[in-house]
Design a protein around this motif. Sequence first.
Motif, PDB file in Angstrom:
ATOM      1  N   VAL A 190       0.833  -1.200   0.000  1.00  0.00           N
ATOM      2  CA  VAL A 190       0.000   0.000   0.000  1.00  0.00           C
ATOM      3  C   VAL A 190       0.871   1.254   0.000  1.00  0.00           C
ATOM      4  CG1 VAL A 190      -1.735   1.288   1.312  1.00  0.00           C
ATOM      5  CG2 VAL A 190      -1.870  -1.209   1.187  1.00  0.00           C
ATOM      6  N   ASP A 191       1.920   1.230   0.797  1.00  0.00           N
ATOM      7  CA  ASP A 191       2.759   2.414   0.954  1.00  0.00           C
ATOM      8  C   ASP A 191       4.223   2.018   0.926  1.00  0.00           C
ATOM      9  OD1 ASP A 191       2.834   5.219   1.394  1.00  0.00           O
ATOM     10  OD2 ASP A 191       3.402   4.861   3.471  1.00  0.00           O
ATOM     11  N   PRO A 192       5.094   2.686   0.225  1.00  0.00           N
ATOM     12  CA  PRO A 192       4.840   3.928  -0.488  1.00  0.00           C
ATOM     13  C   PRO A 192       4.014   3.707  -1.751  1.00  0.00           C
ATOM     14  CG  PRO A 192       7.134   3.279  -0.777  1.00  0.00           C
ATOM     15  CD  PRO A 192       6.520   2.307   0.180  1.00  0.00           C
ATOM     16  N   ASP A 193       3.097   4.607  -1.942  1.00  0.00           N
ATOM     17  CA  ASP A 193       2.100   4.502  -3.002  1.00  0.00           C
ATOM     18  C   ASP A 193       2.720   4.282  -4.384  1.00  0.00           C
ATOM     19  OD1 ASP A 193      -0.707   4.752  -3.920  1.00  0.00           O
ATOM     20  OD2 ASP A 193       0.047   6.578  -4.878  1.00  0.00           O
ATOM     21  N   PHE A 194       3.833   4.931  -4.675  1.00  0.00           N
ATOM     22  CA  PHE A 194       4.418   4.839  -6.020  1.00  0.00           C
ATOM     23  C   PHE A 194       4.930   3.435  -6.351  1.00  0.00           C
ATOM     24  CE2 PHE A 194       7.716   6.547  -3.195  1.00  0.00           C
ATOM     25  CZ  PHE A 194       8.734   5.614  -3.369  1.00  0.00           C
ATOM     26  N   MET A 195       5.004   2.547  -5.362  1.00  0.00           N
ATOM     27  CA  MET A 195       5.425   1.163  -5.612  1.00  0.00           C
ATOM     28  C   MET A 195       4.232   0.211  -5.749  1.00  0.00           C
ATOM     29  SD  MET A 195       8.716   0.996  -3.053  1.00  0.00           S
ATOM     30  CE  MET A 195       8.758  -0.776  -3.077  1.00  0.00           C
ATOM     31  N   ASN A 196       3.017   0.737  -5.632  1.00  0.00           N
ATOM     32  CA  ASN A 196       1.806  -0.065  -5.679  1.00  0.00           C
ATOM     33  C   ASN A 196       1.577  -0.591  -7.093  1.00  0.00           C
ATOM     34  OD1 ASN A 196      -1.087  -0.753  -5.829  1.00  0.00           O
ATOM     35  ND2 ASN A 196      -1.175   0.133  -3.784  1.00  0.00           N
ATOM     36  N   ILE A 197       1.128  -1.856  -7.178  1.00  0.00           N
ATOM     37  CA  ILE A 197       0.911  -2.458  -8.502  1.00  0.00           C
ATOM     38  C   ILE A 197      -0.261  -1.842  -9.255  1.00  0.00           C
ATOM     39  CG2 ILE A 197       2.032  -4.630  -7.905  1.00  0.00           C
ATOM     40  CD1 ILE A 197      -0.774  -5.872  -7.632  1.00  0.00           C
ATOM     41  N   LYS A 198      -1.044  -1.000  -8.602  1.00  0.00           N
ATOM     42  CA  LYS A 198      -2.136  -0.337  -9.328  1.00  0.00           C
ATOM     43  C   LYS A 198      -1.607   0.595 -10.419  1.00  0.00           C
ATOM     44  CE  LYS A 198      -2.707   3.463  -6.016  1.00  0.00           C
ATOM     45  NZ  LYS A 198      -3.535   3.962  -4.921  1.00  0.00           N
ATOM     46  N   TYR A 199      -0.303   0.890 -10.372  1.00  0.00           N
ATOM     47  CA  TYR A 199       0.296   1.749 -11.400  1.00  0.00           C
ATOM     48  C   TYR A 199       0.881   0.967 -12.570  1.00  0.00           C
ATOM     49  CZ  TYR A 199      -0.597   5.263  -7.946  1.00  0.00           C
ATOM     50  OH  TYR A 199      -1.230   6.070  -7.042  1.00  0.00           O
ATOM     51  N   LEU A 200       0.639  -0.331 -12.605  1.00  0.00           N
ATOM     52  CA  LEU A 200       0.974  -1.098 -13.802  1.00  0.00           C
ATOM     53  C   LEU A 200       0.088  -0.626 -14.946  1.00  0.00           C
ATOM     54  CD1 LEU A 200       1.059  -4.758 -12.395  1.00  0.00           C
ATOM     55  CD2 LEU A 200       3.013  -3.532 -13.359  1.00  0.00           C
ATOM     56  N   THR A 201       0.606  -0.657 -16.144  1.00  0.00           N
ATOM     57  CA  THR A 201      -0.267  -0.430 -17.295  1.00  0.00           C
ATOM     58  C   THR A 201      -1.158  -1.664 -17.421  1.00  0.00           C
ATOM     59  OG1 THR A 201       1.232  -1.490 -18.860  1.00  0.00           O
ATOM     60  CG2 THR A 201       1.528   0.896 -18.518  1.00  0.00           C
ATOM     61  N   MET A 261      -6.305  -3.992 -14.628  1.00  0.00           N
ATOM     62  CA  MET A 261      -6.554  -3.964 -16.068  1.00  0.00           C
ATOM     63  C   MET A 261      -7.868  -3.252 -16.401  1.00  0.00           C
ATOM     64  SD  MET A 261      -5.053  -7.737 -17.164  1.00  0.00           S
ATOM     65  CE  MET A 261      -6.668  -8.356 -17.302  1.00  0.00           C
ATOM     66  N   GLN A 262      -8.883  -3.458 -15.565  1.00  0.00           N
ATOM     67  CA  GLN A 262     -10.196  -2.883 -15.845  1.00  0.00           C
ATOM     68  C   GLN A 262     -10.336  -1.438 -15.384  1.00  0.00           C
ATOM     69  OE1 GLN A 262     -12.701  -5.757 -13.944  1.00  0.00           O
ATOM     70  NE2 GLN A 262     -12.241  -7.337 -15.455  1.00  0.00           N
ATOM     71  N   ASN A 263      -9.537  -1.039 -14.411  1.00  0.00           N
ATOM     72  CA  ASN A 263      -9.610   0.320 -13.863  1.00  0.00           C
ATOM     73  C   ASN A 263      -8.229   0.957 -13.821  1.00  0.00           C
ATOM     74  OD1 ASN A 263     -12.473  -0.005 -13.002  1.00  0.00           O
ATOM     75  ND2 ASN A 263     -11.554  -1.566 -11.692  1.00  0.00           N
ATOM     76  N   PRO A 264      -7.642   1.162 -14.991  1.00  0.00           N
ATOM     77  CA  PRO A 264      -6.270   1.676 -15.003  1.00  0.00           C
ATOM     78  C   PRO A 264      -6.189   3.110 -14.464  1.00  0.00           C
ATOM     79  CG  PRO A 264      -7.168   1.650 -17.223  1.00  0.00           C
ATOM     80  CD  PRO A 264      -8.179   0.977 -16.328  1.00  0.00           C
ATOM     81  N   GLN A 265      -5.047   3.419 -13.888  1.00  0.00           N
ATOM     82  CA  GLN A 265      -4.778   4.781 -13.439  1.00  0.00           C
ATOM     83  C   GLN A 265      -4.549   5.650 -14.676  1.00  0.00           C
ATOM     84  OE1 GLN A 265      -4.800   5.613 -10.070  1.00  0.00           O
ATOM     85  NE2 GLN A 265      -5.545   3.516  -9.882  1.00  0.00           N
ATOM     86  N   SER A 266      -4.739   6.938 -14.532  1.00  0.00           N
ATOM     87  CA  SER A 266      -4.532   7.834 -15.674  1.00  0.00           C
ATOM     88  C   SER A 266      -3.066   7.805 -16.088  1.00  0.00           C
ATOM     89  CB  SER A 266      -4.940   9.261 -15.316  1.00  0.00           C
ATOM     90  OG  SER A 266      -3.977   9.842 -14.453  1.00  0.00           O
ATOM     91  N   GLU A 267      -2.837   8.055 -17.345  1.00  0.00           N
ATOM     92  CA  GLU A 267      -1.473   8.058 -17.886  1.00  0.00           C
ATOM     93  C   GLU A 267      -0.601   9.074 -17.152  1.00  0.00           C
ATOM     94  OE1 GLU A 267       1.692   6.868 -20.235  1.00  0.00           O
ATOM     95  OE2 GLU A 267      -0.275   5.947 -20.051  1.00  0.00           O
ATOM     96  N   ASN A 268      -1.148  10.264 -16.891  1.00  0.00           N
ATOM     97  CA  ASN A 268      -0.362  11.299 -16.190  1.00  0.00           C
ATOM     98  C   ASN A 268       0.018  10.854 -14.780  1.00  0.00           C
ATOM     99  OD1 ASN A 268      -0.346  13.058 -18.356  1.00  0.00           O
ATOM    100  ND2 ASN A 268      -2.115  14.223 -17.653  1.00  0.00           N
TER     101      ASN A 268
END
Length: 176
Positions: free
Chosen positions: A99-110, A139-146
């Motif tokens: 969960v933290d640090p957030d930038f290492m979370n797998i939700k930021y996978l393309t 895959m179904q709810n990707p984070q924004s590209e930015n």
Amino acid sequence: PNDNFIESLKDIRQLKLCVSIDGIELLNEFIRYPIRWKIFEDNFLKMMNWQNSYQNILLTSHTTVSLFNVFNLNEIENWIIDKSSAFKIIKDIRMVPLVDPDFMNIKYLTPQHAQMALNKIAKNSKTNSQMSDILQSVMQNPQSENLRKQKNQELKEFSRSMETIRNMEIKNIIPN
């Protein structure tokens, strides 16, 4: 813990030992610095022997899944199963997203990288059952590209600082 410590615990009704493992060899050393793989492996085998000797000891494993190790989950699970197969004791292999640090979370996978990770774990039933829903969600709810780019930059900066502290180059441990 040494053998004397474990011997002193033999009268406890149940003792659960949870081994944290986030990679194999250099990957584990990088993520769980300053651990050294040989020491980790020796301690793991010692704990398996303890569980084999004492009925009240239960050994489990826990992996914190991050962008550093999401493509190595099969290797982690297979190593645990291989090392514990002689004892037939590891029944609980847990893999939980960081969960933290957030930038290492797998939700930021393309979505494409999440699909690659999903394809890779599809062969391992335990890994698959624990991580497939999470990767499907990515895959179904990707984070924004930015946002993904911003988090990727934070990850790069963090990795560079860790390389300096650890005296290890991540490119030699985790290929692109």
